[in-house]
Design a protein around this motif. Structure first.
Motif, mmCIF file in Angstrom:
data_model
loop_
_atom_site.group_PDB
_atom_site.id
_atom_site.type_symbol
_atom_site.label_atom_id
_atom_site.label_comp_id
_atom_site.label_asym_id
_atom_site.label_seq_id
_atom_site.Cartn_x
_atom_site.Cartn_y
_atom_site.Cartn_z
ATOM 1 N N LEU A 219 1.361 7.630 -2.841
ATOM 2 C CA LEU A 219 0.730 7.494 -4.153
ATOM 3 C C LEU A 219 -0.786 7.618 -4.038
ATOM 4 N N TRP B 272 0.878 -1.162 0.000
ATOM 5 C CA TRP B 272 0.000 0.000 0.000
ATOM 6 C C TRP B 272 0.916 1.213 0.000
ATOM 7 N N ASP B 273 0.919 1.965 -1.090
ATOM 8 C CA ASP B 273 1.785 3.136 -1.225
ATOM 9 C C ASP B 273 1.008 4.375 -0.769
#
Length: 149
Positions: free
Chosen positions: A43, A39-40
Motif C-alpha cells: 500500500l 505497516w502495509d
C-alpha cells in the motif's frame, strides 16, 4: 532550532516515487503502526507512486539533494496541506516553518483557511498549533486542523 537553510522546490515526477516511499517509511512508519497496527508495504509503495505523480506534489531540495516532499491542493475556498515530510536529517532546520508560513501568507491574501490532517498520535500537532492551527474535528485516527485567515 538551527538557522534556516536555503532550499528549493521542484515538481515531483514518477521517478521520485522512491523518495516519497523513503520519507514516509522513515518518518511515519512507527506512527502508522501505532495507529493501524500494521505497516502495509504494498500500500505504501502504491501510494508513494501515486503521490509522486500528482501535479500538486513537489520535492524539497537542498542543492541537488532531495530532502523531502511537499504536496498542497488549492481550492477556491481553502488550501489543503496534504504532505510535508522531511528526512530526519533535514528536520528542525526551518524548512517546514518557511513552507507553512508561505502557505499561511498565500491563504491570508485570499482570505481563505489552510487545512490539514495529521495522525492523532503524531506530535506534529504541536508544530501546527504554534502557527495558530486548531483542531476542527477529531477521529480515532486523525485530527483535522485549520488556520483561519
Amino acid at each position: 532550532m538551527k538557522a534556516s537553510v536555503n532550499f528549493t522546490l521542484r515538481q515531483a515526477t514518477i521517478d521520485d516515487a522512491p523518495l516519497f516511499y523513503s520519507v514516509i517509511a522513515r518518518t511515519m512508519r512507527d506512527l502508522i503502526i501505532a495507529t493501524w497496527g500494521v505497516w502495509d508495504e504494498l500500500l505504501v509503495q502504491r501510494e508513494s507512486y501515486e503521490d509522486s505523480s500528482s501535479p500538486n506534489a513537489q520535492v524539497i531540495q537542498i542543492g541537488d539533494v532531495s530532502v523531502g516532499v511537499f504536496t498542497v491542493e488549492r481550492f477556491p475556498t481553502y488550501i489543503q496541506l496534504e504532505q510535508i515530510y522531511l528526512l530526519p536529517k533535514y528536520q528542525r532546520l526551518g524548512i517546514g516553518t518557511r513552507l507553512l508560513n508561505s502557505l499561511i501568507s498565500e491563504a491570508s491574501q485570499s482570505q481563505i483557511p489552510v487545512r490539514l490532517r495529521v495522525l492523532a498520535v503524531n506530535s506534529a500537532k504541536m508544530f501546527y498549533e504554534k502557527f495558530g492551527f486548531a483542531v476542527t474535528k477529531a477521529t480515532s485516527d486523525f485530527l483535522y486542523m485549520e488556520k483561519s485567515p
